[in-house]
Motif scaffolding. Structure first.
Motif, PDB file in Angstrom:
ATOM      1  N   ALA A  40       0.825  -1.201   0.000  1.00 26.10           N
ATOM      2  CA  ALA A  40       0.000   0.000   0.000  1.00 26.10           C
ATOM      3  C   ALA A  40       0.861   1.254   0.000  1.00 26.10           C
ATOM      4  O   ALA A  40       0.376   2.357  -0.249  1.00 26.10           O
ATOM      5  N   LEU A  41       2.154   1.083   0.303  1.00 27.21           N
ATOM      6  CA  LEU A  41       3.067   2.216   0.299  1.00 27.21           C
ATOM      7  C   LEU A  41       3.926   2.197  -0.961  1.00 27.21           C
ATOM      8  O   LEU A  41       5.031   2.737  -0.980  1.00 27.21           O
ATOM      9  N   ASN A  42       3.414   1.549  -1.988  1.00 31.53           N
ATOM     10  CA  ASN A  42       4.076   1.595  -3.293  1.00 31.53           C
ATOM     11  C   ASN A  42       5.487   1.011  -3.253  1.00 31.53           C
ATOM     12  O   ASN A  42       6.364   1.434  -3.978  1.00 31.53           O
ATOM     13  N   THR A  43       5.690   0.061  -2.336  1.00 30.36           N
ATOM     14  CA  THR A  43       7.004  -0.575  -2.234  1.00 30.36           C
ATOM     15  C   THR A  43       6.894  -1.956  -2.865  1.00 30.36           C
ATOM     16  O   THR A  43       6.334  -2.862  -2.263  1.00 30.36           O
TER      17      THR A  43
ATOM     18  N   TYR B 151      -5.502   4.304   7.626  1.00 36.65           N
ATOM     19  CA  TYR B 151      -6.321   5.444   8.018  1.00 36.65           C
ATOM     20  C   TYR B 151      -7.111   5.978   6.825  1.00 36.65           C
ATOM     21  O   TYR B 151      -8.304   6.264   6.930  1.00 36.65           O
ATOM     22  N   MET B 152      -6.434   6.086   5.682  1.00 41.68           N
ATOM     23  CA  MET B 152      -7.112   6.652   4.511  1.00 41.68           C
ATOM     24  C   MET B 152      -8.237   5.752   4.035  1.00 41.68           C
ATOM     25  O   MET B 152      -9.257   6.235   3.568  1.00 41.68           O
ATOM     26  N   GLU B 153      -8.037   4.428   4.162  1.00 40.45           N
ATOM     27  CA  GLU B 153      -9.089   3.503   3.743  1.00 40.45           C
ATOM     28  C   GLU B 153     -10.371   3.722   4.516  1.00 40.45           C
ATOM     29  O   GLU B 153     -11.456   3.494   3.998  1.00 40.45           O
ATOM     30  N   SER B 154     -10.226   4.159   5.760  1.00 38.02           N
ATOM     31  CA  SER B 154     -11.393   4.185   6.631  1.00 38.02           C
ATOM     32  C   SER B 154     -12.113   5.531   6.623  1.00 38.02           C
ATOM     33  O   SER B 154     -13.136   5.675   7.262  1.00 38.02           O
TER      34      SER B 154
ATOM     35  N   GLN C  97     -12.763   9.617   4.441  1.00 37.39           N
ATOM     36  CA  GLN C  97     -12.579  10.469   3.278  1.00 37.39           C
ATOM     37  C   GLN C  97     -11.738  11.684   3.652  1.00 37.39           C
ATOM     38  O   GLN C  97     -11.691  12.085   4.801  1.00 37.39           O
ATOM     39  N   PRO C  98     -11.069  12.305   2.682  1.00 35.18           N
ATOM     40  CA  PRO C  98     -10.289  13.509   2.972  1.00 35.18           C
ATOM     41  C   PRO C  98     -11.212  14.639   3.434  1.00 35.18           C
ATOM     42  O   PRO C  98     -12.393  14.597   3.074  1.00 35.18           O
ATOM     43  N   PRO C  99     -10.776  15.629   4.162  1.00 33.00           N
ATOM     44  CA  PRO C  99      -9.377  15.832   4.547  1.00 33.00           C
ATOM     45  C   PRO C  99      -8.920  14.909   5.675  1.00 33.00           C
ATOM     46  O   PRO C  99      -9.710  14.521   6.523  1.00 33.00           O
ATOM     47  N   VAL C 100      -7.627  14.612   5.645  1.00 38.10           N
ATOM     48  CA  VAL C 100      -6.998  13.798   6.680  1.00 38.10           C
ATOM     49  C   VAL C 100      -5.830  14.606   7.226  1.00 38.10           C
ATOM     50  O   VAL C 100      -5.070  15.184   6.451  1.00 38.10           O
ATOM     51  N   ARG C 101      -5.738  14.692   8.527  1.00 39.59           N
ATOM     52  CA  ARG C 101      -4.614  15.422   9.134  1.00 39.59           C
ATOM     53  C   ARG C 101      -4.265  14.712  10.438  1.00 39.59           C
ATOM     54  O   ARG C 101      -4.832  14.990  11.490  1.00 39.59           O
ATOM     55  N   ILE C 102      -3.351  13.769  10.334  1.00 41.07           N
ATOM     56  CA  ILE C 102      -3.037  12.941  11.512  1.00 41.07           C
ATOM     57  C   ILE C 102      -1.536  12.875  11.771  1.00 41.07           C
ATOM     58  O   ILE C 102      -0.726  13.038  10.872  1.00 41.07           O
TER      59      ILE C 102
ATOM     60  N   LEU D 202      -4.329   3.243  -4.216  1.00 43.99           N
ATOM     61  CA  LEU D 202      -4.551   2.031  -3.427  1.00 43.99           C
ATOM     62  C   LEU D 202      -5.479   2.297  -2.242  1.00 43.99           C
ATOM     63  O   LEU D 202      -6.201   1.422  -1.796  1.00 43.99           O
ATOM     64  N   ALA D 203      -5.462   3.537  -1.748  1.00 44.40           N
ATOM     65  CA  ALA D 203      -6.321   3.870  -0.600  1.00 44.40           C
ATOM     66  C   ALA D 203      -7.719   4.282  -1.069  1.00 44.40           C
ATOM     67  O   ALA D 203      -8.589   4.553  -0.250  1.00 44.40           O
ATOM     68  N   GLY D 204      -7.909   4.353  -2.373  1.00 46.25           N
ATOM     69  CA  GLY D 204      -9.227   4.722  -2.877  1.00 46.25           C
ATOM     70  C   GLY D 204      -9.447   6.227  -2.994  1.00 46.25           C
ATOM     71  O   GLY D 204     -10.592   6.684  -3.108  1.00 46.25           O
TER      72      GLY D 204
END
Lengths: 802, 338
Positions: B142-145, B177-180, B182-187, B294-296
């Motif tokens: 999910a981190l593009n690795t 966190y992003m999966e669960s 919608q934006p905005p996200v600030r964590i 990947l997080a939608g």
């Protein structure tokens, strides 16, 4: 990777200081890790041979050395270096020499003896910071040889770290491209034009590639009449400055070209190849190879080898074989310039435990289109430097060539991502400087064609990064920082955990932290019953970190023991941390726990500290700590029930119950376990799940105003059997007392001969208060009489009132 | 007895009282002059024989006697009592050690987690949490690795049975966190991480990071720079600034390494910053479009920045800790200094 600057300048011009270049490279993504200066010497410093050594008459650590430095006479030098030896050759600064630090060598007395010059360590010559001893020079140098001749011409070597996304920078030409883009100059690509001779290479060899996925390209050239010998000095110096040992001209050229353009090459002695031909294939069962480092290695079917008609001659992309290498008698060279799949090389390299300059590059990815250039360059140099005759043409077996691809960058998107408003032409200019072909440049979009060597550039974001790093991250425009309130972002769980820690700190506990994994033996010591549900590391690194902790107390007790062994005889610790167990489905679960550990007179202050701590006192501390903590956390629905744990001293443990479920335990550590750490006094321990303890921190309750009327206290001393518990006294008293009984406090417990065997005295204070008026003595006496009567009858007890 | 004699008597009494050596002598003098059977009642008795014309003056003289002696007795008594207390002070030992309540302390790592979290909270971040045991998906995919990326090497990661692993970075929380939501996200997410490193003075196989993630419309690299500058000043002191160097992380593009100007020397160069004037503090960058996909999230609509830094490293820099192992050694005498 080491970049000798004089070599780099052959491919690119730039006007800057070394520090300026290092700064630009570092900020644009090629991190400079070190700058080393080689060669040059110091004017006047020469090679000297030490002929004799005597002890200094006035100093133990000094010697008197007689040296020959090629001058008219021998000189006597006072020397303090530990490594000076008779017959050794060292740099010598004769009288009158000025060293880089700025001082001039003069004839002067050192502890009463004249010193006529100075034998030098590397730091004194400005070569390095090393001052461990004299700089030792090769015995071949004649005394009097100038140090500059020994060390060679001055060179600056910049050591850079290349991030995994930029394999194209693993060469001097790659770095030169970066430098050219940063300074707005051009890369000078070295000449690779060839003079070929008949016959055609196909007459001399053939190549079969059995797996074009693992080996997308294999090129071979054949050179005949090769004269193997030492490389010219300039090439040796460059290789050595770049950290590669010079071997012979043919091998050196393969390394030189690899450093130059990034294409790993391999030279086979063609006459040692069965049928003189190449088969790229997977090993057959049981095949082995003796690699160039002299180790015989077993090959596995998924690996890739370069074989001749019969057997493996090299591990593809990793290392050559001992039996087909270039040697003094080699005349015909088969020059391999190939490409291998990164994951395949990585797996093989790891499996065999072999890392080479070639495998390092292949693992990160080499442009398949580079193979031909690398081959031509090496062939050209072999013709020039080893007298070789190059056969006509090249055998080139390959899969479908990779074509350049197109990527679009929108200036609006660039501004959104970077916060930099740039004109399309400016953006296009940066792309062009990076050798991206600008196909279209409009206000809405810039389209570029990406060369195959930049596999990392496939998306718009990649191009935007290219712009940012060349434009300069130092020039990011300042914007005002804004806090954003995100609706529905609840971090109350984090705050509740912080509250728990605050409460424990407020109760005087020091927080400690341990690793989440430990040796399983320590967990077994506390509770072997948990063993089946432990979470074990599949690939532990050390024997003391093999399993995830399933409890916090084992490390807690161990740390109390460690502190005690260091004479810290009083400890009050807590830890909050995760514990790990396999759930019913066999998957690991993790739970936040809290643990407390008390040892020594931790609950006492001042002068009382030196009295020994009894079991009961320690138990009451750990219990009181729980009571205070749960009160401070506003915890409701919590109770303690007697219950032993595998680690607790029998009859000295209780379980913490919250809302009917067991949430933890407290008690005294079993003496058998405590003695592991020579703890012979009681250790109070508590461990509980953290979440149930903080469930009510946010809750409020109705406030009770301070009482309006005074209270009346009545005391009673109960003489009871020793088996009568405090809890029972309170229960009986509460049941018998009216609502006015506010509190019952135990203020003394006494056991003595005068009371008789099996009896004890418990003294209680009863506080009565009415909500509607001031109580009179008579009424209070009446209340107490009822209580006393119940206690007498039900405990039973004798009572002395007061 | 005339007025002069009364005044003489007053003077004599005051002199005697001033010389009273102790409380007993003082009491004897009090009784002698103003006690029930002492001089004052006798003199008062004699007042009735004084001629009427002299009575007022005599009365005043007697009053002077009474008040003067009474005051002198009180004064002398206070002085003698104070002297007695001072004399007894030898038994009241002022030099005894003071009584200390036990003082608790947070572990330095916790202090740094709390301090950094508090700064970010004020900047509108909330504190999020994620599991230590992760799947390959959240820690890497999910981190593009990609699967053959260097950092996925078994060499660097502790694996658990069932293909699970111990997270190597708090970035693993990002995708979760992003999966669960919608934006905005600030964590920000402080937490434990694990790497299969041999523990030495600067490496610890078990360590802590704090991760930050801000996703919204129009979040830019310039916002990251300003926010990190603000954080640098709050954490290390006014005037401390950040600088960005291009770097590579699979989950950000562009990626940067962030240095803070040295808080000890102000950038002039000192032992703490190894003479460079700068200290490497964190990795950061703009969230890679693949991570969003990947997080939608739609990378055409939102942008975001992410950063992560090691807490132990911060603790070592800010507190001057020489060896990371001290942080996990838990010697009470060492920890009590933080």
């Amino acid at each position: 990777m080491k970049i000798p600057l004089s070599w780099l300048k052959e491919y690119v011009d730039f006007e800057d200081t070394v520090a300026g270049l290092a700064d630009k490279l570092t900020f644009s993504g090629v991190e400079v890790e070190g700058i080393e200066r080689l060669g040059g010497g110091v004017p006047g410093v020469v090679v000297a041979e030490v002929l004799a050594i005597e002890k200094h008459p006035n100093a133990d650590k000094l010697t008197l050395c007689k040296v020959n430095f090629g001058g008219p006479a021998e000189m006597t030098v006072v020397c303090g270096a530990p490594n000076v030896a008779v017959g050794g050759k060292y740099p010598f600064a004769p009288l009158g020499t000025t060293l880089p630090a700025g001082f001039t060598i003069e004839k002067r007395k050192v502890r009463g003896v004249f010193s006529e010059g100075m034998l030098c360590a590397e730091d004194e010559l400005g070569i390095s910071k090393n001052h461990d001893g004299l700089m030792v020079l090769d015995a071949k140098w004649a005394p009097g040889t100038a140090l500059s001749e020994v060390l060679g011409p001055p060179e600056t070597v910049v050591e850079v770290e290349i991030t995994p996304n930029r394999p194209d920078c693993l060469s001097l030409l790659g770095i030169a491209r970066e430098v050219a883009a940063l300074y707005g100059t051009q890369v000078k690509v070295p000449d690779a034009t060839l003079r070929e001779s008949h016959p055609a290479v196909e007459k001399a060899t053939s190549v079969v590639v059995e797996d074009l996925v693992d080996c997308p390209r294999y090129t071979a050239r054949v050179l005949q009449g090769v004269q193997v010998g030492p490389s010219p000095d300039w090439m040796k110096r460059r290789l050595e400055a770049a950290g590669i040992r010079a071997i012979n001209n043919v091998v050196d050229i393969t390394n030189y070209v690899m450093l130059e353009c990034g294409q790993p090459l391999h030279a086979f002695d063609q006459k040692l190849l069965a049928e003189g031909r190449i088969v790229v294939r997977h090993p057959k069962p049981g095949e082995k190879i003796l690699t160039l480092d002299g180790v015989e290695r077993a090959l596995e079917p998924q690996m890739l080898v370069i074989a001749d008609a019969v057997k493996p001659m090299a591990v593809a992309g990793v290392m050559g074989g001992e039996h087909s290498g270039i040697n003094e008698t080699t005349t015909d060279v088969l020059l391999e310039s190939a490409n291998f799949r990164p994951a395949s090389v990585r797996a093989t390299s790891k499996k065999l435990g072999m890392l080479s300059d070639a495998s390092y590059r292949f693992m990160r990815g080499v442009d398949a289109e580079l193979a031909e250039f690398g081959s031509r360059r090496a062939a050209k140099l072999m013709c020039e430097l080893a007298g070789a005759k190059l056969l006509m043409g090249v055998v080139d077996v390959r899969s479908e060539p990779k074509k350049p691809w197109k990527v679009v960058c929108r200036p609006a998107r660039l501004e959104a991502l970077l916060g930099i408003a740039a004109a399309p032409a400016e953006i296009a200019q940066v792309f062009a400087a990076l050798e991206l072909k600008v196909l279209k440049c409009g206000p809405d979009a810039i389209e570029v064609e990406v060369p195959t060597f930049r596999e990392d550039l496939t998306r718009e974001a990649d191009l935007i990064e290219e712009y940012a790093r060349i434009y300069g991250l130092k020039k990011l425009p300042p914007v005002r920082s804004m806090a954003t309130i995100v609706p529905d972002a609840d971090d109350k769980p984090a705050q509740a955990q912080a509250r728990l820690r605050d409460v424990l700190v407020g109760l005087g506990l020091q927080q400690i932290m341990h690793y989440s994994f430990l040796a399983e033996g320590l967990l077994d010591l506390f509770d072997q019953g948990n063993a089946p549900s432990r979470v074990k590391l599949a690939n532990p690194l050390t024997a003391d970190h093999t399993v995830m902790r399933d409890a916090l107390l084992p490390q807690m007790a161990e740390t109390i023991g460690l502190n005690f062994s260091r004479q810290v005889a009083e400890t009050a610790f807590f830890e909050t941390g995760r514990v790990f167990r396999l759930g019913p489905d066999g998957k690991p679960t993790e739970t936040d726990h809290v643990a407390v550990g008390l040892f020594g007179p931790a609950g006492r202050t001042g002068l009382d500290k030196f009295k020994p701590v009894e079991e009961l006192e320690m138990f009451l501390w750990i219990k009181g700590l729980w009571e205070q903590a749960s009160a401070a956390l506003n915890l409701r629905g919590a109770a303690l029930r007697p219950a032993d744990r595998p680690w607790s001293e029998p009859g000295r443990g209780m379980e913490i119950v919250v809302d009917g479920a067991v949430a933890g335990w407290l008690g005294l550590l079993k003496a058998e376990i405590a003695k592991e750490w020579r703890l012979h006094e009681p250790v109070g321990l508590l461990e509980a799940e953290a979440k149930p303890l903080v469930k009510d921190v946010e809750a409020t309750q109705p406030l009770v105003p301070p009482p309006s009327y005074p209270s009346i206290r009545r005391d009673a001393a109960l003489i009871v059997g020793t088996d009568v518990r405090h809890e029972r006294v309170v229960d009986v008293a509460r049941a018998a007392a009216p609502a006015e009984l506010e509190k019952i406090e135990l203020f003394d417990v006494y056991q003595g001969k005068n009371l008789g065997e099996g009896r004890k005295s418990m003294a209680y204070a009863f506080t009565y208060r009415s909500k509607t008026g001031t109580l009179t003595d008579e009424v209070a006496n009446g209340f107490q009489a009822k209580v006393n009567a119940a206690l007498k009858a039900q405990l039973p007890a004798e009572i002395r009132e007061s | 007895m005339d007025i002069q004699e009364v005044d003489g008597l007053t003077a004599q009494a005051l002199a005697e009282l001033a010389g009273a050596a102790d409380l007993a002598a003082l009491e004897a003098l009090r009784v002698k002059y103003i006690g029930r059977n002492g001089m004052l009642p006798a003199l008062m008795q004699g007042l009735k024989d004084v001629p009427a014309a002299d009575k007022p003056a005599m009365g005043q003289a007697l009053n002077r006697f009474k008040t003067g002696v009474t005051a002198a007795v009180a004064e002398r008594k206070a002085a003698l009592e104070a002297a007695a207390k001072v004399a007894k002070a030898g038994a009241f030992d002022l030099s005894l050690p003071g009584r200390w309540a036990r003082r608790g302390r947070l572990h330095p790592i916790q202090q740094l987690i709390d301090k950094t979290s508090a700064i970010f909270r004020r900047m509108g971040f909330t504190v999020a949490d994620g599991p230590d045991v992760e799947t390959e998906y959240y820690n890497f995919d999910a981190l593009n690795t990609p699967a053959d990326h260097v950092s996925r090497d078994v060499q660097d990661t502790f694996y658990l049975p069932g293909g699970l692993l111990l997270r190597t970075q708090t970035s693993a929380v990002q995708a979760r966190y992003m999966e669960s939501r919608q934006p905005p996200v600030r964590i920000v997410c402080p937490g434990r991480c694990y790497r299969r490193d041999t523990t030495d003075a600067t490496h610890s196989a078990n360590f802590h990071q704090i991760e930050g993630l801000y996703v919204d419309e129009k979040v830019s690299l310039a916002d990251l720079k300003s926010d990190i500058d603000h954080f640098a000043g709050e954490l290390m002191g006014p005037g401390v600034k950040s600088r960005f160097r291009t770097h590579f992380f699979p989950f950000t593009e562009p990626s940067v390494e962030v240095d803070f100007s040295c808080h000890m020397c102000g950038g002039k160069g000192c032992r703490v910053c190894k003479q460079s004037g700068w200290i490497e503090i964190m990795g950061a960058g703009m969230v890679d479009p693949n991570v969003f996909k990947l997080a939608g999230y739609d990378p055409e609509i939102v942008t975001g920045y992410a950063f992560g830094m090691g807490i132990e490293r911060l603790a070592m820099i800010l507190f001057g800790i020489d060896d990371i192992r001290r942080l996990y050694e838990n010697d009470a005498r060492y920890l009590a200094q933080f």
